[in-house]
Design a protein around this motif. Structure first.
Motif, PDB file in Angstrom:
ATOM      1  N   ILE A 183      30.203  23.419 -27.256  1.00 22.18           N
ATOM      2  CA  ILE A 183      29.367  24.472 -26.673  1.00 22.18           C
ATOM      3  C   ILE A 183      30.192  25.349 -25.733  1.00 22.18           C
ATOM      4  O   ILE A 183      30.051  26.580 -25.728  1.00 22.18           O
ATOM      5  N   ARG A 184      31.061  24.733 -24.953  1.00 20.95           N
ATOM      6  CA  ARG A 184      31.912  25.526 -24.055  1.00 20.95           C
ATOM      7  C   ARG A 184      32.805  26.468 -24.859  1.00 20.95           C
ATOM      8  O   ARG A 184      32.977  27.645 -24.500  1.00 20.95           O
ATOM      9  N   GLU A 185      33.330  25.996 -25.975  1.00 26.53           N
ATOM     10  CA  GLU A 185      34.183  26.836 -26.817  1.00 26.53           C
ATOM     11  C   GLU A 185      33.375  27.966 -27.454  1.00 26.53           C
ATOM     12  O   GLU A 185      33.849  29.107 -27.536  1.00 26.53           O
ATOM     13  N   ILE A 186      32.145  27.684 -27.889  1.00 29.04           N
ATOM     14  CA  ILE A 186      31.287  28.726 -28.449  1.00 29.04           C
ATOM     15  C   ILE A 186      31.029  29.815 -27.411  1.00 29.04           C
ATOM     16  O   ILE A 186      31.125  31.016 -27.700  1.00 29.04           O
ATOM     17  N   ILE A 187      30.712  29.402 -26.198  1.00 30.46           N
ATOM     18  CA  ILE A 187      30.425  30.368 -25.134  1.00 30.46           C
ATOM     19  C   ILE A 187      31.637  31.255 -24.875  1.00 30.46           C
ATOM     20  O   ILE A 187      31.518  32.481 -24.774  1.00 30.46           O
ATOM     21  N   HIS A 208      19.428  24.163 -35.264  1.00 30.16           N
ATOM     22  CA  HIS A 208      19.597  23.068 -36.223  1.00 30.16           C
ATOM     23  C   HIS A 208      20.753  23.293 -37.188  1.00 30.16           C
ATOM     24  O   HIS A 208      20.927  22.503 -38.127  1.00 30.16           O
ATOM     25  N   ASP A 209      21.523  24.341 -37.001  1.00 31.76           N
ATOM     26  CA  ASP A 209      22.668  24.601 -37.883  1.00 31.76           C
ATOM     27  C   ASP A 209      23.758  25.298 -37.069  1.00 31.76           C
ATOM     28  O   ASP A 209      23.981  26.504 -37.188  1.00 31.76           O
ATOM     29  N   LEU A 210      24.432  24.514 -36.242  1.00 31.96           N
ATOM     30  CA  LEU A 210      25.453  25.084 -35.360  1.00 31.96           C
ATOM     31  C   LEU A 210      26.642  25.625 -36.149  1.00 31.96           C
ATOM     32  O   LEU A 210      27.304  26.563 -35.708  1.00 31.96           O
ATOM     33  N   ASP A 211      26.881  25.062 -37.329  1.00 30.10           N
ATOM     34  CA  ASP A 211      27.956  25.598 -38.175  1.00 30.10           C
ATOM     35  C   ASP A 211      27.650  27.037 -38.571  1.00 30.10           C
ATOM     36  O   ASP A 211      28.527  27.915 -38.519  1.00 30.10           O
ATOM     37  N   ALA A 212      26.402  27.289 -38.977  1.00 31.27           N
ATOM     38  CA  ALA A 212      26.012  28.653 -39.351  1.00 31.27           C
ATOM     39  C   ALA A 212      26.067  29.575 -38.145  1.00 31.27           C
ATOM     40  O   ALA A 212      26.484  30.734 -38.255  1.00 31.27           O
ATOM     41  N   ALA A 213      25.665  29.071 -36.988  1.00 27.42           N
ATOM     42  CA  ALA A 213      25.736  29.884 -35.772  1.00 27.42           C
ATOM     43  C   ALA A 213      27.168  30.305 -35.494  1.00 27.42           C
ATOM     44  O   ALA A 213      27.430  31.472 -35.163  1.00 27.42           O
ATOM     45  N   GLU A 214      28.096  29.378 -35.624  1.00 30.30           N
ATOM     46  CA  GLU A 214      29.498  29.703 -35.365  1.00 30.30           C
ATOM     47  C   GLU A 214      30.042  30.691 -36.396  1.00 30.30           C
ATOM     48  O   GLU A 214      30.865  31.553 -36.065  1.00 30.30           O
ATOM     49  N   GLU A 221      22.247  17.406 -25.670  1.00 33.36           N
ATOM     50  CA  GLU A 221      22.568  16.521 -26.786  1.00 33.36           C
ATOM     51  C   GLU A 221      23.686  17.061 -27.666  1.00 33.36           C
ATOM     52  O   GLU A 221      24.188  16.356 -28.537  1.00 33.36           O
ATOM     53  N   LEU A 222      24.078  18.317 -27.449  1.00 29.64           N
ATOM     54  CA  LEU A 222      25.180  18.897 -28.222  1.00 29.64           C
ATOM     55  C   LEU A 222      26.515  18.573 -27.559  1.00 29.64           C
ATOM     56  O   LEU A 222      26.576  18.374 -26.341  1.00 29.64           O
ATOM     57  N   PRO A 223      27.604  18.529 -28.322  1.00 29.57           N
ATOM     58  CA  PRO A 223      28.921  18.230 -27.733  1.00 29.57           C
ATOM     59  C   PRO A 223      29.325  19.300 -26.723  1.00 29.57           C
ATOM     60  O   PRO A 223      29.424  20.481 -27.063  1.00 29.57           O
ATOM     61  N   ALA A 224      29.583  18.882 -25.500  1.00 28.77           N
ATOM     62  CA  ALA A 224      29.886  19.841 -24.434  1.00 28.77           C
ATOM     63  C   ALA A 224      31.120  20.671 -24.753  1.00 28.77           C
ATOM     64  O   ALA A 224      31.143  21.883 -24.494  1.00 28.77           O
ATOM     65  N   ARG A 233      25.400  23.226 -16.344  1.00 25.17           N
ATOM     66  CA  ARG A 233      26.343  22.996 -15.250  1.00 25.17           C
ATOM     67  C   ARG A 233      27.350  21.894 -15.559  1.00 25.17           C
ATOM     68  O   ARG A 233      28.380  21.811 -14.895  1.00 25.17           O
ATOM     69  N   SER A 234      27.075  21.084 -16.561  1.00 31.77           N
ATOM     70  CA  SER A 234      28.002  20.006 -16.927  1.00 31.77           C
ATOM     71  C   SER A 234      28.998  20.411 -18.005  1.00 31.77           C
ATOM     72  O   SER A 234      29.818  19.593 -18.437  1.00 31.77           O
ATOM     73  N   LEU A 235      28.970  21.668 -18.437  1.00 34.80           N
ATOM     74  CA  LEU A 235      29.833  22.102 -19.540  1.00 34.80           C
ATOM     75  C   LEU A 235      31.281  22.315 -19.129  1.00 34.80           C
ATOM     76  O   LEU A 235      32.161  22.417 -19.993  1.00 34.80           O
ATOM     77  N   GLY A 236      31.545  22.433 -17.831  1.00 34.70           N
ATOM     78  CA  GLY A 236      32.911  22.679 -17.392  1.00 34.70           C
ATOM     79  C   GLY A 236      33.286  24.147 -17.415  1.00 34.70           C
ATOM     80  O   GLY A 236      34.477  24.486 -17.529  1.00 34.70           O
ATOM     81  N   LEU A 237      32.295  25.033 -17.289  1.00 30.13           N
ATOM     82  CA  LEU A 237      32.581  26.462 -17.185  1.00 30.13           C
ATOM     83  C   LEU A 237      33.131  26.776 -15.797  1.00 30.13           C
ATOM     84  O   LEU A 237      32.963  25.999 -14.855  1.00 30.13           O
ATOM     85  N   THR A 238      33.770  27.915 -15.667  1.00 29.85           N
ATOM     86  CA  THR A 238      34.200  28.348 -14.337  1.00 29.85           C
ATOM     87  C   THR A 238      32.957  28.718 -13.527  1.00 29.85           C
ATOM     88  O   THR A 238      31.889  28.992 -14.099  1.00 29.85           O
ATOM     89  N   PRO A 239      33.045  28.770 -12.206  1.00 28.01           N
ATOM     90  CA  PRO A 239      31.889  29.186 -11.409  1.00 28.01           C
ATOM     91  C   PRO A 239      31.365  30.561 -11.809  1.00 28.01           C
ATOM     92  O   PRO A 239      30.145  30.776 -11.834  1.00 28.01           O
ATOM     93  N   GLU A 240      32.259  31.475 -12.139  1.00 27.96           N
ATOM     94  CA  GLU A 240      31.837  32.816 -12.527  1.00 27.96           C
ATOM     95  C   GLU A 240      31.110  32.783 -13.876  1.00 27.96           C
ATOM     96  O   GLU A 240      30.082  33.452 -14.050  1.00 27.96           O
TER      97      GLU A 240
END
Length: 270
Positions: A207-211, A175-181, A201-204, A238-245
């Motif tokens: 989330i991809r950038e956080i990962i 509930h606080d993605l800013d604090a997580a980052e 429901e989070l912006p893909a 699987r919809s985040l656009g990560l590489t297969p690895e």
């Protein structure tokens, strides 16, 4: 291999009562039983799941670990419970006597604060015993509960506990993605992806950038079953656009490596 890092389970007779008392707006999707989880895993193509059990009070620690220690080890990885009101030695014995391989901490439902010296002493003992920990990090309760599990405590907690294997649920800041980052991303932990009612429901892009900023090899998939549908959560990853690895690592490879799990062929049960 797909491994779900975040599945809450209860004895059959308790599951209905527990799930009837969930917060408004967070309704269970599944039934919270071991048989229900197995059916969900088969339907979603999940090979193994970390089954989490939490004792809200100290007197329930041993019987909770007795329950979770009895799960089917071919599909389930038992993560049990500790409580700061018990002596450290009693907590450790309740885990080891029942063959429980990991611990779930939940500041929203337990008297567990990441800033509490008793909790840090307990985590030091778990680290020395090689017992990994997954914890709710972030909000979701009242002000006091949110403070107990606040993201800003995480870097100091981990830095002060050498050798601790720590998985921060909900990207380390529910509930606080800013604090997580700010506090969790880049800390010496593994981040877990659950975000009820859905990580989808989070912006893909965010989330991809956080990962990637945290390191895709230190992120693990979790659903927070039974509060979400794991199949939908896997689809969201699987919809985040990560590489297969990267995707394969998040969905199971990273957790398998972390817990020393060798890949096995999933057997679907009727």
């Amino acid at each position: 291999m797909i491994i779900d890092a975040h599945c809450h389970v209860w004895p059959d007779e308790m599951a209905r009562r527990v799930l009837a008392d969930r917060p408004v707006g967070l309704d269970a999707v599944h039934d919270g039983t071991l048989d229900g989880l197995r059916r969900t895993m088969d339907a979603a193509g999940i090979d193994k799941a970390m089954t989490l059990a939490v004792a809200n009070v100290a007197r329930s620690v041993r019987r909770t670990n007795e329950f979770i220690g009895g799960v089917d080890r071919s599909r389930f990885i038992p993560f049990g419970t500790v409580h700061p009101e018990l002596p450290v030695e009693e907590n450790l014995a309740a885990l080891q006597d029942n063959g429980v391989v990991g611990v779930k901490l939940h500041p929203l439902f337990q008297d567990v604060s990441f800033a509490d010296a008793r909790v840090r002493e307990l985590l030091t003992t778990l680290a020395e015993a090689g017992i990994p920990v997954i914890a709710h990090v972030g909000c979701g309760g009242d002000r006091a509960a949110n403070e107990r599990g606040a993201s800003r405590h995480l870097p100091g907690l981990v830095a002060g506990t050498p050798g601790l294997t720590f998985i921060a649920a909900h990207f380390g800041g529910y509930h606080d993605l800013d604090a997580a980052e700010e506090w969790s991303v880049g800390a010496g932990v593994h981040l877990e992806t659950s975000w009820p009612p859905s990580v989808g429901e989070l912006p893909a892009n965010r989330i991809r950038e956080i990962i990637r900023r945290h390191g895709a090899d230190r992120v693990v998939y979790g659903s927070d079953w039974p509060m979400t549908d794991p199949a939908a959560e896997i689809a969201a990853i699987r919809s985040l656009g990560l590489t297969p690895e990267e995707e394969a690592g998040v969905l199971g490879g990273n957790l398998a490596r972390l817990l020393g799990i060798t890949e096995t062929t999933r057997t679907v049960t009727a």
